[in-house]
Design a protein around this motif. Structure first.
Motif, PDB file in Angstrom:
ATOM      1  N   PHE A 155      38.505-115.614  69.432  1.00 52.12           N
ATOM      2  CA  PHE A 155      37.398-114.769  68.788  1.00 52.12           C
ATOM      3  C   PHE A 155      36.765-114.140  67.857  1.00 52.12           C
ATOM      4  O   PHE A 155      36.864-113.289  67.782  1.00 52.12           O
ATOM      5  CB  PHE A 155      36.826-114.264  70.127  1.00 52.12           C
ATOM      6  N   GLY A 156      38.531-114.114  67.544  1.00 50.59           N
ATOM      7  CA  GLY A 156      38.469-113.335  66.129  1.00 50.59           C
ATOM      8  C   GLY A 156      38.500-111.671  66.328  1.00 50.59           C
ATOM      9  O   GLY A 156      37.875-110.993  65.627  1.00 50.59           O
ATOM     10  N   LEU A 157      39.402-111.394  67.383  1.00 56.98           N
ATOM     11  CA  LEU A 157      38.884-109.785  67.277  1.00 56.98           C
ATOM     12  C   LEU A 157      40.286-109.163  66.756  1.00 56.98           C
ATOM     13  O   LEU A 157      41.520-110.342  67.355  1.00 56.98           O
ATOM     14  CB  LEU A 157      38.923-109.836  69.222  1.00 56.98           C
ATOM     15  N   LYS A 158      40.833-108.147  67.100  1.00 61.78           N
ATOM     16  CA  LYS A 158      42.296-107.587  66.626  1.00 61.78           C
ATOM     17  C   LYS A 158      42.366-106.620  67.533  1.00 61.78           C
ATOM     18  O   LYS A 158      44.162-106.244  67.766  1.00 61.78           O
ATOM     19  CB  LYS A 158      41.594-106.287  64.854  1.00 61.78           C
ATOM     20  N   SER A 159      41.682-106.931  68.722  1.00 61.53           N
ATOM     21  CA  SER A 159      41.734-105.422  69.728  1.00 61.53           C
ATOM     22  C   SER A 159      40.409-105.660  70.775  1.00 61.53           C
ATOM     23  O   SER A 159      39.279-105.831  70.555  1.00 61.53           O
ATOM     24  CB  SER A 159      42.604-104.322  69.633  1.00 61.53           C
ATOM     25  N   LEU A 160      40.935-105.114  71.971  1.00 60.92           N
ATOM     26  CA  LEU A 160      40.311-105.284  72.829  1.00 60.92           C
ATOM     27  C   LEU A 160      38.638-103.779  73.082  1.00 60.92           C
ATOM     28  O   LEU A 160      37.911-104.439  73.288  1.00 60.92           O
ATOM     29  CB  LEU A 160      40.982-105.379  74.320  1.00 60.92           C
ATOM     30  N   ASP A 161      39.089-103.172  72.274  1.00 62.62           N
ATOM     31  CA  ASP A 161      38.674-102.268  71.534  1.00 62.62           C
ATOM     32  C   ASP A 161      36.940-102.623  70.151  1.00 62.62           C
ATOM     33  O   ASP A 161      36.004-102.051  70.630  1.00 62.62           O
ATOM     34  CB  ASP A 161      39.163-101.407  70.658  1.00 62.62           C
ATOM     35  N   GLU A 162      37.302-103.804  69.969  1.00 65.93           N
ATOM     36  CA  GLU A 162      36.429-104.448  69.689  1.00 65.93           C
ATOM     37  C   GLU A 162      35.163-105.674  69.804  1.00 65.93           C
ATOM     38  O   GLU A 162      34.447-105.752  69.561  1.00 65.93           O
ATOM     39  CB  GLU A 162      36.271-105.323  68.240  1.00 65.93           C
ATOM     40  N   LEU A 163      34.967-105.558  71.419  1.00 65.15           N
ATOM     41  CA  LEU A 163      34.526-106.088  72.254  1.00 65.15           C
ATOM     42  C   LEU A 163      33.673-105.604  72.033  1.00 65.15           C
ATOM     43  O   LEU A 163      32.892-104.814  72.333  1.00 65.15           O
ATOM     44  CB  LEU A 163      35.133-106.480  73.611  1.00 65.15           C
ATOM     45  N   PRO A 164      31.837-106.392  72.352  1.00 66.78           N
ATOM     46  CA  PRO A 164      30.975-106.066  72.165  1.00 66.78           C
ATOM     47  C   PRO A 164      30.303-105.433  73.416  1.00 66.78           C
ATOM     48  O   PRO A 164      31.211-105.001  74.706  1.00 66.78           O
ATOM     49  CB  PRO A 164      30.311-106.936  72.480  1.00 66.78           C
ATOM     50  N   PRO A 165      29.172-104.730  74.122  1.00 67.94           N
ATOM     51  CA  PRO A 165      29.460-103.343  75.118  1.00 67.94           C
ATOM     52  C   PRO A 165      28.545-104.990  75.849  1.00 67.94           C
ATOM     53  O   PRO A 165      27.847-105.940  75.797  1.00 67.94           O
ATOM     54  CB  PRO A 165      27.801-102.880  74.759  1.00 67.94           C
ATOM     55  N   LEU A 166      28.399-104.508  77.124  1.00 68.99           N
ATOM     56  CA  LEU A 166      28.191-105.891  78.489  1.00 68.99           C
ATOM     57  C   LEU A 166      27.641-104.926  79.553  1.00 68.99           C
ATOM     58  O   LEU A 166      28.306-103.765  79.766  1.00 68.99           O
ATOM     59  CB  LEU A 166      30.193-106.424  78.849  1.00 68.99           C
ATOM     60  N   VAL A 167      27.157-106.166  80.545  1.00 75.09           N
ATOM     61  CA  VAL A 167      26.989-105.051  81.670  1.00 75.09           C
ATOM     62  C   VAL A 167      27.163-104.347  82.320  1.00 75.09           C
ATOM     63  O   VAL A 167      28.463-104.696  82.873  1.00 75.09           O
ATOM     64  CB  VAL A 167      26.089-105.959  81.952  1.00 75.09           C
ATOM     65  N   ASP A 168      27.014-103.419  82.881  1.00 79.41           N
ATOM     66  CA  ASP A 168      27.950-102.480  83.744  1.00 79.41           C
ATOM     67  C   ASP A 168      28.598-103.156  85.207  1.00 79.41           C
ATOM     68  O   ASP A 168      28.128-102.886  85.841  1.00 79.41           O
ATOM     69  CB  ASP A 168      27.648-100.928  84.486  1.00 79.41           C
ATOM     70  N   PHE A 169      29.738-103.926  85.232  1.00 81.89           N
ATOM     71  CA  PHE A 169      29.726-104.580  86.774  1.00 81.89           C
ATOM     72  C   PHE A 169      29.814-104.131  88.076  1.00 81.89           C
ATOM     73  O   PHE A 169      29.331-104.235  88.969  1.00 81.89           O
ATOM     74  CB  PHE A 169      31.134-104.947  85.791  1.00 81.89           C
ATOM     75  N   ASP A 170      30.459-102.521  87.693  1.00 80.63           N
ATOM     76  CA  ASP A 170      30.879-101.598  88.802  1.00 80.63           C
ATOM     77  C   ASP A 170      28.938-101.403  89.177  1.00 80.63           C
ATOM     78  O   ASP A 170      28.844-100.723  90.774  1.00 80.63           O
ATOM     79  CB  ASP A 170      31.369-100.306  89.002  1.00 80.63           C
ATOM     80  N   ALA A 171      27.546-101.862  88.493  1.00 79.74           N
ATOM     81  CA  ALA A 171      26.634-101.340  88.715  1.00 79.74           C
ATOM     82  C   ALA A 171      26.235-102.932  89.933  1.00 79.74           C
ATOM     83  O   ALA A 171      24.937-102.905  90.179  1.00 79.74           O
ATOM     84  CB  ALA A 171      25.632-101.173  87.821  1.00 79.74           C
ATOM     85  N   ILE A 172      26.590-103.592  89.248  1.00 83.39           N
ATOM     86  CA  ILE A 172      26.587-105.387  90.499  1.00 83.39           C
ATOM     87  C   ILE A 172      26.896-105.495  91.270  1.00 83.39           C
ATOM     88  O   ILE A 172      28.085-104.827  92.118  1.00 83.39           O
ATOM     89  CB  ILE A 172      26.926-106.425  89.575  1.00 83.39           C
ATOM     90  N   GLU A 173      25.710-105.760  92.560  1.00 81.66           N
ATOM     91  CA  GLU A 173      26.423-106.020  93.988  1.00 81.66           C
ATOM     92  C   GLU A 173      26.510-107.245  94.114  1.00 81.66           C
ATOM     93  O   GLU A 173      26.334-107.900  94.052  1.00 81.66           O
ATOM     94  CB  GLU A 173      24.862-105.685  94.995  1.00 81.66           C
ATOM     95  N   VAL A 174      27.912-106.947  94.930  1.00 84.13           N
ATOM     96  CA  VAL A 174      28.579-108.150  95.210  1.00 84.13           C
ATOM     97  C   VAL A 174      28.983-108.408  96.714  1.00 84.13           C
ATOM     98  O   VAL A 174      29.794-109.510  96.649  1.00 84.13           O
ATOM     99  CB  VAL A 174      29.780-108.444  93.883  1.00 84.13           C
ATOM    100  N   GLU A 175      28.650-107.404  97.275  1.00 81.68           N
ATOM    101  CA  GLU A 175      29.031-108.199  98.782  1.00 81.68           C
ATOM    102  C   GLU A 175      28.690-109.266  99.032  1.00 81.68           C
ATOM    103  O   GLU A 175      28.936-109.547  99.428  1.00 81.68           O
ATOM    104  CB  GLU A 175      28.347-106.383  99.332  1.00 81.68           C
TER     105      GLU A 175
END
Length: 202
Positions: A155-175
């Protein structure tokens, strides 16, 4: 066409997602014991035939047709070819989850996706996009996965710090097991695509 051939064909077309006993029964009309008998026969046939590249993997109620582990070396060479170094949407989906939630177990990935991910994890391990990073300190000590330097390079990244913002997984209901995939994979466009390559289905 034989009952065995019908089930084998369904396993083949099911691909990464696999197929459940109930789905096979609904499509073919075969009973669960009859399906299990055919699966047992296929397992024996594949394991006893050294010239067969396939084996069956069963994860709870779901069945997958996969390649034998000893063929990992040749498959790795295949995936390293430029024309084959592409990711399906399902593989990308699993990668996104691992990248943002690592270390993470298979069950945790499946709770977010809402579908089984065993076969996809095997492919990503073969491609060296993910790796086993340890075991979770809970009953059964499940394997935990994380991304690799190969993931960053892809993905052409130098580190995981360069990942773009993503939806908050913890806020997703998965039960409930319902996967809000549209929330997760609107994110596909936020990833830096590999140079001179397009992400598409394989």
């Amino acid at each position: 066409m034989s009952n065995q051939s019908q089930i084998e064909a369904l396993l083949f077309v099911a691909g990464d997602e696999g197929i459940s006993f109930s789905a096979i029964s609904n499509i073919t009309g075969f009973t669960h014991p009859a399906i299990q008998g055919i699966i047992d026969h296929l397992n024996a046939k594949y394991s006893q035939d050294n010239n067969c590249a396939l084996e069956l993997h069963q994860d709870e109620d779901r069945l997958y047709l996969v390649t034998k582990p000893e063929l990992g070396g040749i498959l790795k060479k295949y995936f390293e070819l430029p024309a084959n170094n592409k990711l399906s949407k399902s593989s990308l989906e699993v990668l996104v989850i691992i990248a943002y939630k690592q270390p993470i177990t298979r069950i945790e990935i499946e709770n977010i996706r809402g579908v089984k991910s065993t076969s996809i994890l095997q492919k990503l391990l073969t491609k060296e996009m993910i790796q086993v990073v340890g075991r979770k300190d809970e009953i059964g000590r499940p394997i935990m996965y994380g991304t690799t330097s190969g993931f960053l390079d892809y993905f052409g990244l130098k580190s995981l710090d360069e990942l773009p913002p993503l939806v908050d997984f913890d806020a997703i209901e998965v039960e409930s097991g319902d996967a809000p995939q549209q929330m997760l994979f609107d994110q596909e466009s936020t990833f830096t695509k590999p140079k001179n390559e397009e992400l598409n289905h394989v």
